[in-house]
Design a protein around this motif. Sequence first.
Motif, PDB file in Angstrom:
ATOM      1  N   PHE A  13       0.798  -1.220   0.000  1.00  0.00           N
ATOM      2  CA  PHE A  13       0.000   0.000   0.000  1.00  0.00           C
ATOM      3  C   PHE A  13       0.837   1.279   0.000  1.00  0.00           C
ATOM      4  O   PHE A  13       0.318   2.365   0.213  1.00  0.00           O
ATOM      5  CB  PHE A  13      -0.965  -0.013   1.198  1.00  0.00           C
ATOM      6  N   GLY A  14       2.130   1.138  -0.210  1.00  0.00           N
ATOM      7  CA  GLY A  14       2.980   2.298  -0.484  1.00  0.00           C
ATOM      8  C   GLY A  14       3.374   3.131   0.710  1.00  0.00           C
ATOM      9  O   GLY A  14       3.697   4.316   0.545  1.00  0.00           O
ATOM     10  N   GLN A  15       3.382   2.547   1.912  1.00  0.00           N
ATOM     11  CA  GLN A  15       3.763   3.341   3.076  1.00  0.00           C
ATOM     12  C   GLN A  15       5.175   3.906   2.931  1.00  0.00           C
ATOM     13  O   GLN A  15       5.406   5.098   3.137  1.00  0.00           O
ATOM     14  CB  GLN A  15       3.672   2.486   4.348  1.00  0.00           C
ATOM     15  N   TYR A  16       6.115   3.024   2.555  1.00  0.00           N
ATOM     16  CA  TYR A  16       7.497   3.479   2.463  1.00  0.00           C
ATOM     17  C   TYR A  16       7.761   4.243   1.172  1.00  0.00           C
ATOM     18  O   TYR A  16       8.634   5.113   1.137  1.00  0.00           O
ATOM     19  CB  TYR A  16       8.442   2.285   2.603  1.00  0.00           C
ATOM     20  N   ARG A  17       7.010   3.923   0.141  1.00  0.00           N
ATOM     21  CA  ARG A  17       7.154   4.707  -1.090  1.00  0.00           C
ATOM     22  C   ARG A  17       6.694   6.138  -0.865  1.00  0.00           C
ATOM     23  O   ARG A  17       7.311   7.095  -1.326  1.00  0.00           O
ATOM     24  CB  ARG A  17       6.372   4.055  -2.225  1.00  0.00           C
ATOM     25  N   GLU A  52      -2.277   6.777   5.505  1.00  0.00           N
ATOM     26  CA  GLU A  52      -3.382   5.922   5.070  1.00  0.00           C
ATOM     27  C   GLU A  52      -2.927   4.470   4.918  1.00  0.00           C
ATOM     28  O   GLU A  52      -3.697   3.534   5.186  1.00  0.00           O
ATOM     29  CB  GLU A  52      -3.949   6.440   3.752  1.00  0.00           C
ATOM     30  N   ALA A  53      -1.694   4.251   4.492  1.00  0.00           N
ATOM     31  CA  ALA A  53      -1.197   2.887   4.295  1.00  0.00           C
ATOM     32  C   ALA A  53      -1.172   2.105   5.602  1.00  0.00           C
ATOM     33  O   ALA A  53      -1.277   0.874   5.601  1.00  0.00           O
ATOM     34  CB  ALA A  53       0.208   2.929   3.686  1.00  0.00           C
ATOM     35  N   GLN A  54      -1.055   2.800   6.709  1.00  0.00           N
ATOM     36  CA  GLN A  54      -1.029   2.113   7.997  1.00  0.00           C
ATOM     37  C   GLN A  54      -2.407   1.610   8.419  1.00  0.00           C
ATOM     38  O   GLN A  54      -2.512   0.849   9.396  1.00  0.00           O
ATOM     39  CB  GLN A  54      -0.474   3.054   9.070  1.00  0.00           C
ATOM     40  N   LEU A  55      -3.447   2.015   7.692  1.00  0.00           N
ATOM     41  CA  LEU A  55      -4.793   1.503   7.982  1.00  0.00           C
ATOM     42  C   LEU A  55      -4.973   0.074   7.472  1.00  0.00           C
ATOM     43  O   LEU A  55      -5.893  -0.626   7.899  1.00  0.00           O
ATOM     44  CB  LEU A  55      -5.849   2.402   7.337  1.00  0.00           C
ATOM     45  N   TYR A  56      -4.110  -0.352   6.543  1.00  0.00           N
ATOM     46  CA  TYR A  56      -4.292  -1.628   5.871  1.00  0.00           C
ATOM     47  C   TYR A  56      -3.339  -2.686   6.419  1.00  0.00           C
ATOM     48  O   TYR A  56      -2.357  -2.371   7.097  1.00  0.00           O
ATOM     49  CB  TYR A  56      -4.077  -1.441   4.370  1.00  0.00           C
ATOM     50  N   PRO A  57      -3.639  -3.969   6.108  1.00  0.00           N
ATOM     51  CA  PRO A  57      -2.758  -5.043   6.588  1.00  0.00           C
ATOM     52  C   PRO A  57      -1.359  -4.921   6.001  1.00  0.00           C
ATOM     53  O   PRO A  57      -1.158  -4.378   4.913  1.00  0.00           O
ATOM     54  CB  PRO A  57      -3.448  -6.319   6.108  1.00  0.00           C
ATOM     55  N   SER A  58      -0.395  -5.432   6.723  1.00  0.00           N
ATOM     56  CA  SER A  58       0.978  -5.491   6.220  1.00  0.00           C
ATOM     57  C   SER A  58       1.472  -6.926   6.309  1.00  0.00           C
ATOM     58  O   SER A  58       1.164  -7.643   7.263  1.00  0.00           O
ATOM     59  CB  SER A  58       1.901  -4.568   7.028  1.00  0.00           C
ATOM     60  N   LEU A 113      -5.056   5.584  14.170  1.00  0.00           N
ATOM     61  CA  LEU A 113      -4.550   5.603  12.795  1.00  0.00           C
ATOM     62  C   LEU A 113      -5.358   6.539  11.914  1.00  0.00           C
ATOM     63  O   LEU A 113      -4.798   7.277  11.080  1.00  0.00           O
ATOM     64  CB  LEU A 113      -4.560   4.183  12.221  1.00  0.00           C
ATOM     65  N   ARG A 114      -6.667   6.524  12.067  1.00  0.00           N
ATOM     66  CA  ARG A 114      -7.492   7.433  11.262  1.00  0.00           C
ATOM     67  C   ARG A 114      -7.272   8.879  11.688  1.00  0.00           C
ATOM     68  O   ARG A 114      -7.321   9.795  10.858  1.00  0.00           O
ATOM     69  CB  ARG A 114      -8.968   7.055  11.381  1.00  0.00           C
ATOM     70  N   ALA A 115      -7.045   9.097  12.968  1.00  0.00           N
ATOM     71  CA  ALA A 115      -6.750  10.456  13.423  1.00  0.00           C
ATOM     72  C   ALA A 115      -5.432  10.951  12.823  1.00  0.00           C
ATOM     73  O   ALA A 115      -5.299  12.130  12.472  1.00  0.00           O
ATOM     74  CB  ALA A 115      -6.680  10.491  14.948  1.00  0.00           C
ATOM     75  N   ASN A 116      -4.453  10.039  12.679  1.00  0.00           N
ATOM     76  CA  ASN A 116      -3.188  10.420  12.040  1.00  0.00           C
ATOM     77  C   ASN A 116      -3.408  10.861  10.599  1.00  0.00           C
ATOM     78  O   ASN A 116      -2.769  11.802  10.119  1.00  0.00           O
ATOM     79  CB  ASN A 116      -2.214   9.251  12.081  1.00  0.00           C
ATOM     80  N   VAL A 117      -4.323  10.162   9.901  1.00  0.00           N
ATOM     81  CA  VAL A 117      -4.643  10.558   8.522  1.00  0.00           C
ATOM     82  C   VAL A 117      -5.230  11.954   8.496  1.00  0.00           C
ATOM     83  O   VAL A 117      -4.863  12.799   7.658  1.00  0.00           O
ATOM     84  CB  VAL A 117      -5.604   9.541   7.875  1.00  0.00           C
ATOM     85  N   GLU A 118      -6.143  12.235   9.402  1.00  0.00           N
ATOM     86  CA  GLU A 118      -6.767  13.554   9.446  1.00  0.00           C
ATOM     87  C   GLU A 118      -5.744  14.643   9.779  1.00  0.00           C
ATOM     88  O   GLU A 118      -5.813  15.757   9.260  1.00  0.00           O
ATOM     89  CB  GLU A 118      -7.905  13.562  10.476  1.00  0.00           C
ATOM     90  N   ILE A 119      -4.818  14.292  10.660  1.00  0.00           N
ATOM     91  CA  ILE A 119      -3.760  15.264  10.992  1.00  0.00           C
ATOM     92  C   ILE A 119      -2.937  15.603   9.752  1.00  0.00           C
ATOM     93  O   ILE A 119      -2.645  16.772   9.479  1.00  0.00           O
ATOM     94  CB  ILE A 119      -2.855  14.695  12.107  1.00  0.00           C
ATOM     95  N   GLU A 120      -2.560  14.569   8.989  1.00  0.00           N
ATOM     96  CA  GLU A 120      -1.752  14.808   7.785  1.00  0.00           C
ATOM     97  C   GLU A 120      -2.527  15.592   6.742  1.00  0.00           C
ATOM     98  O   GLU A 120      -1.975  16.452   6.054  1.00  0.00           O
ATOM     99  CB  GLU A 120      -1.263  13.476   7.203  1.00  0.00           C
ATOM    100  N   LYS A 121      -3.823  15.318   6.624  1.00  0.00           N
ATOM    101  CA  LYS A 121      -4.643  16.087   5.680  1.00  0.00           C
ATOM    102  C   LYS A 121      -4.712  17.553   6.098  1.00  0.00           C
ATOM    103  O   LYS A 121      -4.625  18.460   5.255  1.00  0.00           O
ATOM    104  CB  LYS A 121      -6.047  15.491   5.603  1.00  0.00           C
ATOM    105  N   SER A 122      -4.884  17.775   7.376  1.00  0.00           N
ATOM    106  CA  SER A 122      -4.930  19.152   7.862  1.00  0.00           C
ATOM    107  C   SER A 122      -3.595  19.858   7.647  1.00  0.00           C
ATOM    108  O   SER A 122      -3.556  21.029   7.258  1.00  0.00           O
ATOM    109  CB  SER A 122      -5.286  19.153   9.358  1.00  0.00           C
TER     110      SER A 122
END
Length: 483
Positions: free
Chosen positions: A145-149, A311-317, A358-367
């Motif tokens: 899901f491209g976390q490191y990319r 967002e990639a951290q929301l998915y399985p690894s 994890l979803r809060a982290n996404v919102e932080i990055e969007k903000s």
Amino acid sequence: MSTSLRTRISSLRYAASALTLLLAGCVSGPDHVPPQMPLPANFEEGGKKSNGHVVTAEWWTAYRDKPLDGLVTHGLRENLDVLQALENINSASANVTIAGAGGLPSLTVGASHTLSGEKGRLRTTVGTTNTSGGEASLSWLLDFFGQYRRSRESAIASLGAAYATADNAKLTFLKDLVESYIDARYYQERIALSQANLKSRQQTYELTQLQLRAGAASRPDVVQAEGLVKSTKSEIPGLQQSFTESAHHIATLIGMPASSLMGELQKRAGQPVFRGDLRAGIPADLIRNRPDIRMAERELAAAVADIGAAEAQLYPSITLSGSISPSWVKSSGASGGSLTSWSFGPSLNLPIFDGGTLRANVEIEKSDAKAQYLAWKAAVLNGVEEVENALTAVRRDTQTLEPLRRQVQTAQESLALSTTSYKDGASSLLDILDAQRSVSDAQASLAATVQQVAKDYVDLYVAIGAGYLEPQHVAAKPTTKSG
């Protein structure tokens, strides 16, 4: 092989290829798109012709001041703020490697050797065993899901911001240095004018004393003339102090001790006058040329990439890991033997309950990305404002130069006439003192305006983002053949 089996094998091959492409292209989060905003076609007091790339324009050479050119050349190499900003590029470059390393296979290898045994009461070694072993461990997190990319994209954008920050440090240095040099030469001019006025007022004071002895002047006239001499003397130390402070600041900017520079700067030189073209370009040029705007755009790109990493951290690894551990054991009195153990297998990490972290982290990055976009817009608008103000200042201040020069000439002529009339007894000492004050004030106003106009050009060329990169002169050498 039957046709049905061939068809199934072919289908599996296509499916595998499609899955590979899907996983390779499955990157979470939005892609960065260079931001845009509506801009006017030209500045209010500028033309409609683009400047192109002015980042290598050595605009300070238009002052035609060799000492200034030397200070700029030396300072760009030695200014501490610039050197710190350049060093930060190395750190940002290393962060690019670190950010992408998590998505690459990791291999560690180790080896060991131990000697073990037992001791009895007679202190003899019993059952000595030599054990040699090694271990190789491999781990690979499949970055589906491209976390490191995305993290690497963010680091690359931050590297671009570091380059822009270094460019901005150079531009800030240029503004500070050139304006400090202009100030130093202004104070030198004021000192020279004050010394000339002091000489003139000293002569008037001596003339008044002669007139007093001859009975053509009064004691109050002498006191007035003496007071003007002392007033002029009191101005000079303050001007000398201001010159010294400007010289010290220049030395700090170029990374030199003040003592090694003071002698050169104390050599008398005229005030710098800009003799170049008035080039402002168009507002769109600023997005390309101003380093603070490029820095804001790169920081926005980094913030957008951080959204995908979050967002990639929301998915399985899935992590593939394996190890192999060969060993060799030899006991005393027995032949040695080897043993190899190994393991391999995938592991799955699936976030289920995290309290919304994890979803809060996404919102932080969007903000953060939205805030960076607003910062970019603010940088663009601020750049446009600075150019508009600099253009206005250049045009308005330049218009006052000629009237002030004429005013100085008129005041000097009036002083000469008043002095001649006073010697002939046709006018009072007050007329001379007023004329001297008029000359002094006019000269000081002219010097201050020359100083301000010179600074106005600095403000303009810094505002359009000019001159912070060294031009690359590539000279093609002719090739010759011998024989």
